[in-house]
Design an enzyme around this catalytic site. Sequence first.
Site, mmCIF file in Angstrom:
data_model
loop_
_atom_site.group_PDB
_atom_site.id
_atom_site.type_symbol
_atom_site.label_atom_id
_atom_site.label_comp_id
_atom_site.label_asym_id
_atom_site.label_seq_id
_atom_site.Cartn_x
_atom_site.Cartn_y
_atom_site.Cartn_z
ATOM 1 N N THR A 90 -3.129 -12.445 11.616
ATOM 2 C CA THR A 90 -3.662 -13.709 10.848
ATOM 3 C C THR A 90 -2.996 -14.934 11.851
ATOM 4 O OG1 THR A 90 -3.371 -12.849 8.799
ATOM 5 C CG2 THR A 90 -3.139 -15.258 8.958
ATOM 6 N N ASN A 91 -1.879 -14.821 12.335
ATOM 7 C CA ASN A 91 -1.275 -15.768 13.285
ATOM 8 C C ASN A 91 -2.136 -16.015 14.561
ATOM 9 O OD1 ASN A 91 1.427 -16.917 12.473
ATOM 10 N ND2 ASN A 91 1.646 -15.100 11.670
ATOM 11 N N ARG A 140 0.869 -1.015 -0.098
ATOM 12 C CA ARG A 140 -0.010 -0.028 -0.012
ATOM 13 C C ARG A 140 1.069 1.378 0.007
ATOM 14 N NH1 ARG A 140 -1.897 0.796 4.496
ATOM 15 N NH2 ARG A 140 -1.054 -1.240 5.667
ATOM 16 N N HIS A 183 -9.992 -2.737 11.985
ATOM 17 C CA HIS A 183 -8.938 -3.492 11.340
ATOM 18 C C HIS A 183 -8.552 -4.587 12.542
ATOM 19 C CE1 HIS A 183 -4.455 -3.358 10.001
ATOM 20 N NE2 HIS A 183 -5.270 -4.286 9.418
ATOM 21 N N ARG A 214 2.607 -12.119 -0.314
ATOM 22 C CA ARG A 214 1.512 -12.467 0.360
ATOM 23 C C ARG A 214 0.813 -13.716 -0.390
ATOM 24 N NH1 ARG A 214 -1.012 -8.959 4.605
ATOM 25 N NH2 ARG A 214 0.626 -7.235 4.694
ATOM 26 N N LYS A 263 -9.176 -2.444 2.427
ATOM 27 C CA LYS A 263 -9.166 -1.564 3.239
ATOM 28 C C LYS A 263 -9.963 -0.055 2.673
ATOM 29 C CE LYS A 263 -6.621 -3.941 5.765
ATOM 30 N NZ LYS A 263 -5.222 -4.031 5.934
ATOM 31 N N SER A 304 -0.889 -3.659 11.100
ATOM 32 C CA SER A 304 -0.378 -4.407 9.815
ATOM 33 C C SER A 304 0.976 -5.175 10.229
ATOM 34 C CB SER A 304 0.155 -3.745 8.802
ATOM 35 O OG SER A 304 -1.276 -3.228 8.259
ATOM 36 N N ALA A 305 1.187 -6.504 10.035
ATOM 37 C CA ALA A 305 2.295 -7.251 10.038
ATOM 38 C C ALA A 305 2.552 -7.467 11.580
ATOM 39 C CB ALA A 305 3.491 -6.957 9.246
ATOM 40 N N CYS A 306 1.661 -7.333 12.510
ATOM 41 C CA CYS A 306 1.756 -7.489 13.782
ATOM 42 C C CYS A 306 0.977 -8.719 14.502
ATOM 43 C CB CYS A 306 1.450 -6.483 14.834
ATOM 44 S SG CYS A 306 2.514 -4.982 14.304
ATOM 45 N N GLY A 307 0.539 -9.783 13.581
ATOM 46 C CA GLY A 307 0.119 -10.952 14.213
ATOM 47 C C GLY A 307 -1.372 -11.202 14.067
ATOM 48 N N PHE A 314 2.717 -17.400 19.080
ATOM 49 C CA PHE A 314 1.932 -18.242 18.418
ATOM 50 C C PHE A 314 1.159 -19.334 19.220
ATOM 51 C CE2 PHE A 314 5.896 -17.077 16.269
ATOM 52 C CZ PHE A 314 5.270 -16.280 14.987
ATOM 53 N N GLY A 315 1.359 -20.584 19.101
ATOM 54 C CA GLY A 315 0.318 -21.453 19.853
ATOM 55 C C GLY A 315 0.128 -21.271 21.191
ATOM 56 N N ASP A 373 -8.552 -9.967 9.693
ATOM 57 C CA ASP A 373 -8.118 -8.455 9.092
ATOM 58 C C ASP A 373 -9.350 -7.219 9.443
ATOM 59 O OD1 ASP A 373 -5.885 -7.107 7.994
ATOM 60 O OD2 ASP A 373 -6.959 -6.503 6.448
ATOM 61 N N TYR A 381 -1.662 -3.430 -6.306
ATOM 62 C CA TYR A 381 -1.040 -4.114 -5.258
ATOM 63 C C TYR A 381 -2.260 -4.138 -4.244
ATOM 64 C CZ TYR A 381 1.794 -6.884 -2.183
ATOM 65 O OH TYR A 381 2.339 -7.947 -1.641
ATOM 66 N N GLY A 382 -2.492 -5.287 -3.400
ATOM 67 C CA GLY A 382 -3.392 -5.423 -2.422
ATOM 68 C C GLY A 382 -4.450 -4.282 -2.029
HETATM 69 P P1 GTP Z 1 -1.358 -7.771 7.781
HETATM 70 O O1 GTP Z 1 -2.060 -8.774 7.179
HETATM 71 O O2 GTP Z 1 -0.414 -6.891 7.341
HETATM 72 O O3 GTP Z 1 -2.515 -6.874 8.559
HETATM 73 O O4 GTP Z 1 -0.918 -8.647 9.190
HETATM 74 P P2 GTP Z 1 -1.224 -9.381 10.605
HETATM 75 O O5 GTP Z 1 -1.514 -8.524 11.771
HETATM 76 O O6 GTP Z 1 -2.090 -10.409 10.018
HETATM 77 O O7 GTP Z 1 0.227 -10.117 10.773
HETATM 78 P P3 GTP Z 1 0.575 -11.731 10.776
HETATM 79 O O8 GTP Z 1 -0.078 -12.467 11.613
HETATM 80 O O9 GTP Z 1 0.727 -12.226 9.368
HETATM 81 O O10 GTP Z 1 2.122 -11.730 11.362
HETATM 82 C C1 GTP Z 1 3.117 -10.750 10.852
HETATM 83 C C2 GTP Z 1 4.401 -11.319 11.307
HETATM 84 O O11 GTP Z 1 4.407 -11.256 12.847
HETATM 85 C C3 GTP Z 1 4.866 -12.610 11.004
HETATM 86 O O12 GTP Z 1 6.309 -12.623 10.524
HETATM 87 C C4 GTP Z 1 4.746 -13.502 12.187
HETATM 88 O O13 GTP Z 1 5.543 -14.713 12.321
HETATM 89 C C5 GTP Z 1 4.797 -12.837 13.375
HETATM 90 N N1 GTP Z 1 4.226 -13.120 14.456
HETATM 91 C C6 GTP Z 1 3.022 -13.394 14.586
HETATM 92 N N2 GTP Z 1 2.426 -13.774 15.867
HETATM 93 C C7 GTP Z 1 3.739 -13.832 16.429
HETATM 94 C C8 GTP Z 1 3.872 -14.262 18.034
HETATM 95 O O14 GTP Z 1 2.986 -14.561 18.705
HETATM 96 N N3 GTP Z 1 5.185 -14.036 18.152
HETATM 97 C C9 GTP Z 1 6.231 -13.562 17.519
HETATM 98 N N4 GTP Z 1 7.436 -13.416 17.710
HETATM 99 N N5 GTP Z 1 6.023 -13.274 16.093
HETATM 100 C C10 GTP Z 1 4.535 -13.440 15.720
HETATM 101 C C1 SPV Z 2 -2.348 -4.611 5.773
HETATM 102 O O1 SPV Z 2 -1.293 -3.826 5.497
HETATM 103 O O2 SPV Z 2 -2.993 -4.380 6.866
HETATM 104 C C2 SPV Z 2 -2.889 -5.643 5.187
HETATM 105 C C3 SPV Z 2 -2.344 -5.785 3.630
HETATM 106 O O3 SPV Z 2 -3.886 -6.219 5.292
HETATM 107 S S1 SPV Z 2 -3.182 -4.609 2.543
HETATM 108 O O4 SPV Z 2 -4.520 -5.452 2.182
HETATM 109 O O5 SPV Z 2 -2.409 -4.346 1.283
HETATM 110 O O6 SPV Z 2 -3.692 -3.346 3.254
HETATM 111 MN MN MN Z 3 -4.250 -5.894 7.710
#
Ligand code: GTP
Ligand code: SPV
Ligand code: MN
Length: 610
Positions: A279-280, A84, A252, A390, A232, A274-277, A518-519, A299, A223-224
């Site tokens: 999905t996990n 984005r 979000h 992605r 979004k 974003s990218a802070c966990g 994680f788990g 999301d 892109y995305g």
């Molecule tokens: P967007 O799709 O961008 O909104 O991201 P998201 O919030 O869904 O994040 P996602 O679950 O994809 O995790 C992003 C990163 O965080 C990955 O590299 C994971 O490996 C890492 N991560 C997720 N959960 C944990 C956790 O519990 N501990 C650690 N150390 N890393 C984590």
């Molecule tokens: C985010 O950045 O929070 C995403 C990826 O989920 S995007 O759909 O490109 O915004």
């Molecule tokens: Mn997101």
Amino acid sequence: MHIDGKRRGNTLADTLHIPAHVRLWVEEIAALCEPDRIYWCDGTQTEWDRIATEQVARGSMVALNPEHYPNSYLARSAPNDVARTEGRTFICAASKEEVGPTNNWIAPQEGRARMQAIFKGCMRGRTLYVVPFCMGPIEAENRVIGVQVTDSAYAVLSMRIMTRIGRDVLKTLGENEFFARCIHSVGAPRSKGEPDTAWPCNDEKWILHFPESREIWSYGSGYGGNALLGKKCLALRIASVMARDQGWLAEHMLILKVTSPENKIHYIAGAFPSACGKTNLAMLDSTLPGWKVETLGDDICWIRVGADGYFYACNPETGFFGVAPGTSNKTNRNAMQTMRSNSIFTNAALTEDGRVWWKGMTDTPPQGLTDWRGRPWDPDSGPAMHPNARFTAPIEQCPSLAEEWCRPEGVRLSAILVGGRRASAVPLVTEAFSWEHGVYMGATLASESTAASEHDLGSLRRDPFAMNPFCGYNMGDYFAHWLSFAQNEQVDKAHMPRFFMVNWFRTDENGQFIWPGFGDNIRVLKWIVERLEGAAEAVHTPVGNVPAKGSLDLDGLGMQEDDLVPLMTIDRAVWRKEAEANRNYLAGLGARVPEQLRDEQDALEKRLRA
Ligand code: GTP
Ligand code: SPV
Ligand code: MN
């Protein structure tokens, strides 16, 4: 394709129920963009297969090995189109004050004039696809229907995974009924005979939102979040404004279901940047016997107060657009299973035998990789996949999917989590004292991309409720909207969701994560559930309630109570700095930040002094 001398669309269009106002609008956009042909999408598998095959033939997608990844494709974006583009994202509300300091602003008239100029002829030599889509279950009272016109086949295929598209959507849309107008072009017109690039885009990008008319114009990127306009742009930026006006929340957030060994069920939403966990956590594979987590969304979460006064959460999407690097059978088995078929991978590396690969999937990279640029991988030239590579995969394929994930009325929320990446200061889990305190936690949420030291608060990126890039109006008003639910007559005050702040990312002096994450995050969810049920003990600290000694289940973890100390202690000196940074941050957001948050700020500082 021209029918009756007019540009009317593919013959399929004649078999679809197309309301006149949609047809007229598409003709108007086509007159502006001047595509070679118009194609109306019906959303079928046959259509997906045909479009995908065309893309493979023109070299813009690679068909993956059907033995490993049936009906799945790899797409490689242009190197200048990999995420984005927040700097090029604008909200065209009536005034700059209205969008506040966290958004870029262009006056609506000026925005419109610019879009008219830049979209003129932008689809020459291309197909204009019409994608009718629905955010939320089609039968849900509160679904939002949109129509995206786009010249990107990748966007069409991705939208089919991420949203409900096609015939059924058009069928449910009444004559003259509102639909969100979403106009997307990669901005790469072609003249006759000119070769096409695999991933067309434009150096110049514009992502414009018109909250008043609920309209989106996106130019230059494929892109995305820039290109799948239901996500979004509509389900957060425009929907947040609709939610403000109509008394609900567009967030979000992930949504999950926890079931205890006693079969007690709780639904929890979580706002992580974003990218802070998200999905996990949504797909967590529990390490505690008898405790189960199921997935409802990863999301986006729309929250409404029901007639019974409870908060109901609903995921308006139908797929995941997840971060690939780091995803593996060790970290997220459910995600790996979800993407085994009918999926699109973007900017991943390709193996010799036609599978995708990214860092973290296996301990060592396989031999003979092709990198995300399509070149034989040379480790000296950088990672094989792009860091924002992605996967786009259908939610129905997720093994941990909760059966009620698409219930039209949503699920009753018990708790709301907020959390970012914090190497220091922020405990593993903290329970808020009240709704207002929880909103303060959300409003002051911050995250860091690198392991910052205790005193290096400057490197924090503020991301209130993980909505900094996605809130379509003034952040101060957004906080006030959150606070307003505590005064809302419709709300059952005894059953409001409770707020918890979580942080999986505390590091030790060597920069290693202390908490396994994680788990094992189920242990934190268990404590939260037990708090909700009045079973777990907590210690009152100035920043909130943290787990009392012995209340967090460490069974089988290989960590001792003492190991938890650095995860739970509140260092007052550090927190005074933290509070000061919060104060400055809120002050910087301007006069619309509600008084009640300033009261929370004062109360925190007072507790820290005591
Ligand atoms: P967007 O799709 O961008 O909104 O991201 P998201 O919030 O869904 O994040 P996602 O679950 O994809 O995790 C992003 C990163 O965080 C990955 O590299 C994971 O490996 C890492 N991560 C997720 N959960 C944990 C956790 O519990 N501990 C650690 N150390 N890393 C984590
Ligand atoms: C985010 O950045 O929070 C995403 C990826 O989920 S995007 O759909 O490109 O915004
Ligand atoms: Mn997101």
